[in-house]
Design a protein around this motif. Structure first.
Motif, mmCIF file in Angstrom:
data_model
loop_
_atom_site.group_PDB
_atom_site.id
_atom_site.type_symbol
_atom_site.label_atom_id
_atom_site.label_comp_id
_atom_site.label_asym_id
_atom_site.label_seq_id
_atom_site.Cartn_x
_atom_site.Cartn_y
_atom_site.Cartn_z
ATOM 1 N N LEU A 142 0.819 -1.213 0.000
ATOM 2 C CA LEU A 142 0.000 0.000 0.000
ATOM 3 C C LEU A 142 0.855 1.266 0.000
ATOM 4 O O LEU A 142 0.520 2.261 -0.649
ATOM 5 C CB LEU A 142 -0.917 0.021 1.231
ATOM 6 C CG LEU A 142 -2.022 -1.035 1.297
ATOM 7 C CD1 LEU A 142 -2.710 -0.974 2.652
ATOM 8 C CD2 LEU A 142 -3.030 -0.841 0.183
ATOM 9 N N GLY A 143 1.964 1.236 0.761
ATOM 10 C CA GLY A 143 2.734 2.451 0.974
ATOM 11 C C GLY A 143 3.887 2.689 0.027
ATOM 12 O O GLY A 143 4.477 3.772 0.033
ATOM 13 N N TYR A 144 4.228 1.705 -0.790
ATOM 14 C CA TYR A 144 5.398 1.880 -1.660
ATOM 15 C C TYR A 144 5.014 2.457 -3.013
ATOM 16 O O TYR A 144 5.651 3.366 -3.516
ATOM 17 C CB TYR A 144 6.128 0.545 -1.835
ATOM 18 C CG TYR A 144 7.523 0.726 -2.382
ATOM 19 C CD1 TYR A 144 8.559 1.148 -1.545
ATOM 20 C CD2 TYR A 144 7.805 0.496 -3.723
ATOM 21 C CE1 TYR A 144 9.842 1.330 -2.034
ATOM 22 C CE2 TYR A 144 9.086 0.666 -4.216
ATOM 23 C CZ TYR A 144 10.100 1.087 -3.377
ATOM 24 O OH TYR A 144 11.365 1.269 -3.870
ATOM 25 N N GLY A 145 3.972 1.932 -3.634
ATOM 26 C CA GLY A 145 3.572 2.435 -4.957
ATOM 27 C C GLY A 145 4.341 1.731 -6.054
ATOM 28 O O GLY A 145 5.572 1.668 -6.025
ATOM 29 N N PHE A 146 3.644 1.181 -7.025
ATOM 30 C CA PHE A 146 4.278 0.445 -8.111
ATOM 31 C C PHE A 146 3.727 0.925 -9.453
ATOM 32 O O PHE A 146 2.564 1.321 -9.570
ATOM 33 C CB PHE A 146 4.027 -1.069 -7.969
ATOM 34 C CG PHE A 146 4.637 -1.668 -6.736
ATOM 35 C CD1 PHE A 146 5.953 -2.085 -6.716
ATOM 36 C CD2 PHE A 146 3.889 -1.798 -5.566
ATOM 37 C CE1 PHE A 146 6.512 -2.638 -5.579
ATOM 38 C CE2 PHE A 146 4.430 -2.355 -4.430
ATOM 39 C CZ PHE A 146 5.755 -2.771 -4.433
ATOM 40 N N LYS A 147 4.587 0.880 -10.477
ATOM 41 C CA LYS A 147 4.206 1.201 -11.856
ATOM 42 C C LYS A 147 3.506 2.553 -11.964
ATOM 43 O O LYS A 147 2.469 2.705 -12.614
ATOM 44 C CB LYS A 147 3.307 0.096 -12.424
ATOM 45 C CG LYS A 147 3.997 -1.256 -12.527
ATOM 46 C CD LYS A 147 3.084 -2.301 -13.120
ATOM 47 C CE LYS A 147 3.801 -3.646 -13.237
ATOM 48 N NZ LYS A 147 2.922 -4.700 -13.796
ATOM 49 N N GLY A 148 4.082 3.527 -11.272
ATOM 50 C CA GLY A 148 3.547 4.883 -11.369
ATOM 51 C C GLY A 148 2.339 5.147 -10.498
ATOM 52 O O GLY A 148 1.822 6.267 -10.469
ATOM 53 N N ARG A 149 1.828 4.131 -9.787
ATOM 54 C CA ARG A 149 0.668 4.341 -8.921
ATOM 55 C C ARG A 149 1.088 5.151 -7.693
ATOM 56 O O ARG A 149 2.111 4.876 -7.089
ATOM 57 C CB ARG A 149 0.112 2.991 -8.461
ATOM 58 C CG ARG A 149 -1.116 3.111 -7.572
ATOM 59 C CD ARG A 149 -1.604 1.742 -7.128
ATOM 60 N NE ARG A 149 -0.633 1.072 -6.275
ATOM 61 C CZ ARG A 149 -0.534 1.278 -4.966
ATOM 62 N NH1 ARG A 149 -1.320 2.166 -4.374
ATOM 63 N NH2 ARG A 149 0.357 0.634 -4.254
ATOM 64 N N PRO A 150 0.321 6.179 -7.326
ATOM 65 C CA PRO A 150 0.681 6.980 -6.152
ATOM 66 C C PRO A 150 0.756 6.109 -4.901
ATOM 67 O O PRO A 150 -0.081 5.228 -4.698
ATOM 68 C CB PRO A 150 -0.479 7.985 -6.056
ATOM 69 C CG PRO A 150 -1.062 8.050 -7.421
ATOM 70 C CD PRO A 150 -0.892 6.669 -7.998
ATOM 71 N N ALA A 151 1.767 6.351 -4.104
ATOM 72 C CA ALA A 151 1.920 5.590 -2.860
ATOM 73 C C ALA A 151 1.005 6.195 -1.813
ATOM 74 O O ALA A 151 1.234 7.299 -1.330
ATOM 75 C CB ALA A 151 3.373 5.645 -2.394
ATOM 76 N N ARG A 152 -0.063 5.486 -1.469
ATOM 77 C CA ARG A 152 -1.015 6.008 -0.498
ATOM 78 C C ARG A 152 -1.795 4.858 0.137
ATOM 79 O O ARG A 152 -1.952 3.788 -0.458
ATOM 80 C CB ARG A 152 -1.986 6.998 -1.143
ATOM 81 C CG ARG A 152 -2.945 6.390 -2.125
ATOM 82 C CD ARG A 152 -3.625 7.465 -2.985
ATOM 83 N NE ARG A 152 -4.400 8.387 -2.184
ATOM 84 C CZ ARG A 152 -5.693 8.249 -1.930
ATOM 85 N NH1 ARG A 152 -6.334 7.179 -2.387
ATOM 86 N NH2 ARG A 152 -6.346 9.142 -1.226
ATOM 87 N N ILE A 153 -2.253 5.115 1.359
ATOM 88 C CA ILE A 153 -3.149 4.185 2.039
ATOM 89 C C ILE A 153 -4.533 4.829 2.031
ATOM 90 O O ILE A 153 -4.772 5.821 2.734
ATOM 91 C CB ILE A 153 -2.697 3.900 3.473
ATOM 92 C CG1 ILE A 153 -1.268 3.346 3.485
ATOM 93 C CG2 ILE A 153 -3.636 2.914 4.157
ATOM 94 C CD1 ILE A 153 -0.701 3.151 4.872
ATOM 95 N N SER A 154 -5.440 4.303 1.204
ATOM 96 C CA SER A 154 -6.778 4.863 1.066
ATOM 97 C C SER A 154 -7.638 4.491 2.275
ATOM 98 O O SER A 154 -7.225 3.712 3.144
ATOM 99 C CB SER A 154 -7.438 4.346 -0.211
ATOM 100 O OG SER A 154 -7.655 2.941 -0.103
ATOM 101 N N ARG A 155 -8.852 5.025 2.299
ATOM 102 C CA ARG A 155 -9.780 4.638 3.382
ATOM 103 C C ARG A 155 -10.119 3.156 3.283
ATOM 104 O O ARG A 155 -10.317 2.499 4.310
ATOM 105 C CB ARG A 155 -11.045 5.485 3.313
ATOM 106 C CG ARG A 155 -10.854 6.911 3.837
ATOM 107 C CD ARG A 155 -12.180 7.626 4.022
ATOM 108 N NE ARG A 155 -11.988 8.907 4.695
ATOM 109 C CZ ARG A 155 -11.789 10.045 4.061
ATOM 110 N NH1 ARG A 155 -11.748 10.067 2.727
ATOM 111 N NH2 ARG A 155 -11.621 11.171 4.735
ATOM 112 N N TYR A 156 -10.212 2.634 2.069
ATOM 113 C CA TYR A 156 -10.464 1.199 1.907
ATOM 114 C C TYR A 156 -9.297 0.390 2.466
ATOM 115 O O TYR A 156 -9.488 -0.635 3.121
ATOM 116 C CB TYR A 156 -10.688 0.852 0.429
ATOM 117 C CG TYR A 156 -11.970 1.414 -0.137
ATOM 118 C CD1 TYR A 156 -13.209 0.936 0.284
ATOM 119 C CD2 TYR A 156 -11.940 2.426 -1.095
ATOM 120 C CE1 TYR A 156 -14.391 1.446 -0.225
ATOM 121 C CE2 TYR A 156 -13.117 2.954 -1.608
ATOM 122 C CZ TYR A 156 -14.343 2.461 -1.171
ATOM 123 O OH TYR A 156 -15.500 2.977 -1.680
ATOM 124 N N GLY A 157 -8.078 0.866 2.188
ATOM 125 C CA GLY A 157 -6.901 0.195 2.738
ATOM 126 C C GLY A 157 -6.882 0.262 4.252
ATOM 127 O O GLY A 157 -6.548 -0.717 4.933
#
Length: 325
Positions: free
Chosen positions: A287-302
């Motif tokens: 969740l916190g690292y971010g892969f393939k350009g995806r923003p590194a974030r912990i959403s409310r779902y996470g």
């Protein structure tokens, strides 16, 4: 029994209060010594928020209750990720910008796997504990060096903002540093006595008490600091508190307890507690690292997923304790 419950409540309250005073005094003293904000945040505040776990575990091991020490260390790690980050992300999704944190996330995962390797034979020997402490010293040196090279990093700016202007005099800083530490030790002894007494009264192991009541209580400073950070939009500090605390717990807390009192590790620690801890650490990494350009974030779902895992784990422990009683 009522006296034991009162000891736990009083011990936890004093523990959280004294840890906060200790951090304030230590941070102010470090400022007078000329330490930069990022270094104060990573070392002084990082140690301060983990001070309850360290002191409780050291006293537990010293008094012959290593199960409480082990449960406190690993239980706090599980609570930090599942409970604290879960609740914090539900309040506000956590974005991870700092390169310092993105380097420490894989390290936290590797350190967790190292601990598993050392525990695999069912014991933590004094040599195992020394290995953990040696890795801790090396890691702290590396973290300080990385932090000092990252003056333009988002976490450095967050640390400076979080520490803010400190009008505390040097005399008051030293006073709260000493008083905070003394009350920290006293409250930890009260808490350990109450926890062990209740464990014996209900016929549950001190490991279970350490994994639940004591772990949640000693994680309260991280919860308070993470929620405060997220409300100030200092996302890197919120997750940085947890990563730093888990590194302290895995290496320093368990290492110090093991040096004082080498301990056997019951099978439940490997088959239940460590599985959950590794699973949550791996999930935090994803969740916190971010892969393939995806923003590194912990959403409310996470955050909701982390919290559900923690609640399920606590229920698992409670069911096992009731069945064994």
């Amino acid at each position: 029994m009522l006296l034991s419950i009162a000891a736990i409540v009083l011990g936890l309250a004093l523990l959280v209060w004294s840890a906060d005073r200790f951090v304030d005094g230590a941070s102010a003293t470090a400022r007078f010594a000329g330490m930069p904000p990022l270094l104060i945040g990573m070392v002084i505040v990082g140690f301060g928020t983990s001070a309850p776990e360290i002191v409780v575990s050291v006293i537990s091991a010293w008094q012959g209750n290593p199960g409480l020490a082990l449960g406190n260390g690993y239980g706090s790690n599980i609570a930090n990720i599942g409970l604290i980050l879960g609740v914090t992300a539900l309040i506000s999704p956590i974005a991870v910008h700092s390169q310092v944190l993105r380097k420490e996330l894989p390290i936290l995962l590797l350190i967790t796997l190292l601990s598993l390797a050392l525990l695999w034979n069912g014991a933590i020997s004094r040599l195992d504990a020394i290995v953990l402490l040696a890795v801790f010293v090396l890691l702290m040196g590396w973290s300080i060096r990385q932090g000092m090279k990252s003056n333009t990093d988002s976490m450095s700016a967050d640390e400076a903002l979080e520490l803010g202007d400190n009008s505390m005099s040097l005399k008051m800083a030293i006073f709260w540093l000493i008083v905070g530490l003394l009350i920290l030790v006293i409250s930890s002894r009260i808490l350990v006595w109450g926890a062990v007494d209740i464990a014996q009264a209900f016929g549950v192991s001190d490991l279970v008490i350490g994994l639940t009541v004591v772990a949640i209580g000693t994680s309260l400073p991280e919860l308070a600091s993470s929620i405060a950070a997220i409300r100030k939009n200092q996302h890197d500090l919120a997750i940085g508190n947890v990563i730093g605390s888990n590194l302290f717990n895995t290496l320093a807390v368990v290492g110090l307890a093991g040096v004082i009192s080498p301990m056997s590790v019951v099978s439940e620690v490997l088959s239940r507690d460590f599985v959950v801890m590794i699973g949550l650490t791996l999930l935090l990494f994803i969740l916190g690292y971010g892969f393939k350009g995806r923003p590194a974030r912990i959403s409310r779902y996470g955050g909701a997923l982390l919290l559900v895992i923690y609640i399920s784990y606590t229920g698992w422990i409670a069911q096992g304790a009731l069945s064994a009683a």
